[in-house]
Design a protein around this motif. Sequence first.
Motif, PDB file in Angstrom:
ATOM      1  N   MET A   1       0.843  -1.156  -0.033  1.00  0.00           N
ATOM      2  CA  MET A   1      -0.021   0.072   0.013  1.00  0.00           C
ATOM      3  C   MET A   1       0.904   1.436  -0.156  1.00  0.00           C
ATOM      4  SD  MET A   1      -3.055   0.163   2.732  1.00  0.00           S
ATOM      5  CE  MET A   1      -4.728   0.861   2.309  1.00  0.00           C
ATOM      6  N   HIS A   2       1.936   1.406   0.544  1.00  0.00           N
ATOM      7  CA  HIS A   2       2.721   2.278   0.690  1.00  0.00           C
ATOM      8  C   HIS A   2       4.117   2.150  -0.097  1.00  0.00           C
ATOM      9  CE1 HIS A   2       3.980  -0.034   4.203  1.00  0.00           C
ATOM     10  NE2 HIS A   2       5.097   0.085   3.540  1.00  0.00           N
TER      11      HIS A   2
ATOM     12  N   GLY B   1       5.968   5.363  -1.571  1.00  0.00           N
ATOM     13  CA  GLY B   1       7.097   5.915  -0.624  1.00  0.00           C
ATOM     14  C   GLY B   1       8.218   5.041  -0.469  1.00  0.00           C
ATOM     15  N   VAL B   2       8.238   3.783  -0.428  1.00  0.00           N
ATOM     16  CA  VAL B   2       9.250   3.104  -0.403  1.00  0.00           C
ATOM     17  C   VAL B   2      10.321   3.226  -1.754  1.00  0.00           C
ATOM     18  CG1 VAL B   2      10.064   0.563  -0.036  1.00  0.00           C
ATOM     19  CG2 VAL B   2       8.270   1.333   1.199  1.00  0.00           C
TER      20      VAL B   2
ATOM     21  N   CYS C   1      12.098   6.431  -1.502  1.00  0.00           N
ATOM     22  CA  CYS C   1      13.209   6.263  -0.701  1.00  0.00           C
ATOM     23  C   CYS C   1      14.288   5.592  -1.403  1.00  0.00           C
ATOM     24  CB  CYS C   1      12.821   5.465   0.518  1.00  0.00           C
ATOM     25  SG  CYS C   1      11.971   6.356   1.754  1.00  0.00           S
ATOM     26  N   LEU C   2      14.016   4.422  -1.943  1.00  0.00           N
ATOM     27  CA  LEU C   2      15.024   3.384  -2.754  1.00  0.00           C
ATOM     28  C   LEU C   2      15.763   4.292  -3.821  1.00  0.00           C
ATOM     29  CD1 LEU C   2      16.050   0.951  -3.434  1.00  0.00           C
ATOM     30  CD2 LEU C   2      13.926   0.296  -4.757  1.00  0.00           C
TER      31      LEU C   2
ATOM     32  N   HIS D   1       8.091 -10.311   6.057  1.00  0.00           N
ATOM     33  CA  HIS D   1       7.227  -9.768   6.947  1.00  0.00           C
ATOM     34  C   HIS D   1       7.394  -8.139   6.780  1.00  0.00           C
ATOM     35  CE1 HIS D   1       6.349 -13.274   9.815  1.00  0.00           C
ATOM     36  NE2 HIS D   1       5.783 -13.601   8.803  1.00  0.00           N
ATOM     37  N   CYS D   2       8.189  -7.525   5.918  1.00  0.00           N
ATOM     38  CA  CYS D   2       8.413  -6.288   5.971  1.00  0.00           C
ATOM     39  C   CYS D   2       7.206  -5.426   5.427  1.00  0.00           C
ATOM     40  CB  CYS D   2       9.675  -6.073   5.019  1.00  0.00           C
ATOM     41  SG  CYS D   2       9.589  -5.760   3.263  1.00  0.00           S
TER      42      CYS D   2
ATOM     43  N   ASP E   1      11.882  -8.909   8.569  1.00  0.00           N
ATOM     44  CA  ASP E   1      11.440  -7.633   8.013  1.00  0.00           C
ATOM     45  C   ASP E   1      12.527  -6.770   7.425  1.00  0.00           C
ATOM     46  OD1 ASP E   1      13.209  -7.009  10.157  1.00  0.00           O
ATOM     47  OD2 ASP E   1      12.000  -5.793  11.129  1.00  0.00           O
TER      48      ASP E   1
ATOM     49  N   LEU F   1      14.353  -5.105   4.596  1.00  0.00           N
ATOM     50  CA  LEU F   1      14.066  -4.106   3.419  1.00  0.00           C
ATOM     51  C   LEU F   1      15.381  -3.191   2.969  1.00  0.00           C
ATOM     52  CD1 LEU F   1      11.781  -3.320   1.532  1.00  0.00           C
ATOM     53  CD2 LEU F   1      11.230  -1.613   3.057  1.00  0.00           C
ATOM     54  N   ARG F   2      16.112  -3.765   2.128  1.00  0.00           N
ATOM     55  CA  ARG F   2      17.418  -3.251   1.955  1.00  0.00           C
ATOM     56  C   ARG F   2      17.884  -3.057   0.375  1.00  0.00           C
ATOM     57  NH1 ARG F   2      19.452  -6.731   5.708  1.00  0.00           N
ATOM     58  NH2 ARG F   2      20.062  -8.003   4.118  1.00  0.00           N
TER      59      ARG F   2
ATOM     60  N   GLU G   1      22.276  -0.580   2.493  1.00  0.00           N
ATOM     61  CA  GLU G   1      21.382   0.353   3.262  1.00  0.00           C
ATOM     62  C   GLU G   1      20.068   0.026   3.537  1.00  0.00           C
ATOM     63  OE1 GLU G   1      23.464   4.553   2.150  1.00  0.00           O
ATOM     64  OE2 GLU G   1      21.526   3.885   1.491  1.00  0.00           O
ATOM     65  N   ARG G   2      19.454  -0.016   4.817  1.00  0.00           N
ATOM     66  CA  ARG G   2      18.152  -0.104   4.914  1.00  0.00           C
ATOM     67  C   ARG G   2      17.330   1.123   4.056  1.00  0.00           C
ATOM     68  NH1 ARG G   2      13.807  -2.341   7.625  1.00  0.00           N
ATOM     69  NH2 ARG G   2      13.363  -0.231   8.584  1.00  0.00           N
ATOM     70  N   ILE G   3      16.255   0.435   3.320  1.00  0.00           N
ATOM     71  CA  ILE G   3      15.592   1.476   2.282  1.00  0.00           C
ATOM     72  C   ILE G   3      14.930   2.743   3.238  1.00  0.00           C
ATOM     73  CG2 ILE G   3      13.748   1.742   0.848  1.00  0.00           C
ATOM     74  CD1 ILE G   3      14.601  -1.026  -0.446  1.00  0.00           C
ATOM     75  N   LEU G   4      14.578   2.357   4.428  1.00  0.00           N
ATOM     76  CA  LEU G   4      13.640   3.348   4.980  1.00  0.00           C
ATOM     77  C   LEU G   4      14.699   4.170   6.061  1.00  0.00           C
ATOM     78  CD1 LEU G   4      10.272   1.626   5.466  1.00  0.00           C
ATOM     79  CD2 LEU G   4      10.936   3.399   3.934  1.00  0.00           C
TER      80      LEU G   4
ATOM     81  N   CYS H   1      -1.171   5.993   4.404  1.00  0.00           N
ATOM     82  CA  CYS H   1      -1.714   4.879   5.197  1.00  0.00           C
ATOM     83  C   CYS H   1      -1.219   4.524   6.436  1.00  0.00           C
ATOM     84  CB  CYS H   1      -1.891   3.760   4.173  1.00  0.00           C
ATOM     85  SG  CYS H   1      -0.355   3.305   3.359  1.00  0.00           S
ATOM     86  N   HIS H   2      -0.375   5.243   6.998  1.00  0.00           N
ATOM     87  CA  HIS H   2       0.539   4.915   8.022  1.00  0.00           C
ATOM     88  C   HIS H   2       1.135   6.487   8.795  1.00  0.00           C
ATOM     89  CE1 HIS H   2       3.199   4.729   4.405  1.00  0.00           C
ATOM     90  NE2 HIS H   2       4.109   5.479   5.576  1.00  0.00           N
TER      91      HIS H   2
ATOM     92  N   CYS I   1       0.405  -1.649   6.870  1.00  0.00           N
ATOM     93  CA  CYS I   1       1.420  -0.668   6.564  1.00  0.00           C
ATOM     94  C   CYS I   1       2.148  -0.093   7.729  1.00  0.00           C
ATOM     95  CB  CYS I   1       0.792   0.602   5.849  1.00  0.00           C
ATOM     96  SG  CYS I   1       0.023  -0.090   4.031  1.00  0.00           S
TER      97      CYS I   1
ATOM     98  N   ALA J   1       3.021 -10.216  10.565  1.00  0.00           N
ATOM     99  CA  ALA J   1       4.173  -9.159  10.450  1.00  0.00           C
ATOM    100  C   ALA J   1       3.786  -8.175  11.809  1.00  0.00           C
ATOM    101  CB  ALA J   1       4.447  -8.407   9.330  1.00  0.00           C
TER     102      ALA J   1
ATOM    103  N   ARG K   1       5.368  -8.179  16.129  1.00  0.00           N
ATOM    104  CA  ARG K   1       6.023  -7.202  16.744  1.00  0.00           C
ATOM    105  C   ARG K   1       5.291  -6.484  17.763  1.00  0.00           C
ATOM    106  NH1 ARG K   1       8.374  -3.858  11.572  1.00  0.00           N
ATOM    107  NH2 ARG K   1       8.515  -5.915  10.157  1.00  0.00           N
TER     108      ARG K   1
END
Lengths: 80, 222
Positions: A1-2, A5-6, A9-10, A36-37, A70, A72-73, B7-10, B94-95, B126, B155, B159
């Motif tokens: 859904m987002h 946005g990801v 960033c990428l 699970h990300c 999780d 996401l790299r 690198e972590r994307i976020l 959405c988050h 999300c 997921a 957490r």
Amino acid sequence: MHEVGVAECLIGQAVAAAGAHGLRRVACIGVSVGTHCGVVPHALGFAFSVLRGGTVLADARLEIMAAAGDALRLEWIEGE
Amino acid sequence: MRVEVLERILKVNDALAEEVRAALDRAGIVAVNVIGSPGSGKTALLEQTAAVLHPRVRLGVIEGDIATTRDAERLVRCGVPAVQIETRLVGGACHLDASLVRMALARLRLEEIEVLFVENVGNLVCPSAYGLGEHLRVVVASVPEGDDKPAKYPATFARASAVVLNKVDLLPVTDFSMAAFAESLRAVSAAPLFPLSARTGEGLGGWLAWVEAQRADWGRAP
């Protein structure tokens, strides 16, 4: 859904990495996406293809590698 | 040529989340990210929590929604300092993300808050990926959603620091199986489960005691 946005960033991170290593054209980037990300690989690929224009990634292929947890790299970029 | 980036994307969000966390720690605030579906009763739970605990335990609330300031207004009526983030003003996200929470923090008097609830946008998918700088995550599920939610959204449930199952007053009129819910939760998480009804008040005690214990563990000494 987002995923848009990801993808933004990428692309920002990949463009910065390309600049840091003097790559003028990126052919492919490798990304690991954990189960699970919360990111859907297909949607990320679509967002990437829409947003990459006008950058050094304009022709870049996105290679998505399934990962655990999780993760996401951005793993690597390939170009010249 | 291939260049390793790793690198972590976020990472931008991660860095901002660390900033938020540092600001909270300096102020001695324990922050709880509240995640759940639309209509699961997140705001109702916070209203009931405020009605009993506030101001003995000084609460604060950041409300995230796509549109309207209704939820923050509901909490303000309980006497709790509350600010609303309307994500429609920043793209309809959405988050919540850490940058939005950082902006909201600037609108609160942190020295007056011991436990800060950050009610995320109603969504079980999300919000999971975006750390907000919180110390704890609470997932709010409710009986009408069905007993399979932890299995379907692993997921998010995995957490959780605690899980609230709201609307237990509706158990007699649904096919919801408490055993099935607990079992699917246990498959992904060891978090404590608080079955309760924010409408009738049934079962609230365990949840309220948990909230108070978190203040002692993470925040200022009472």
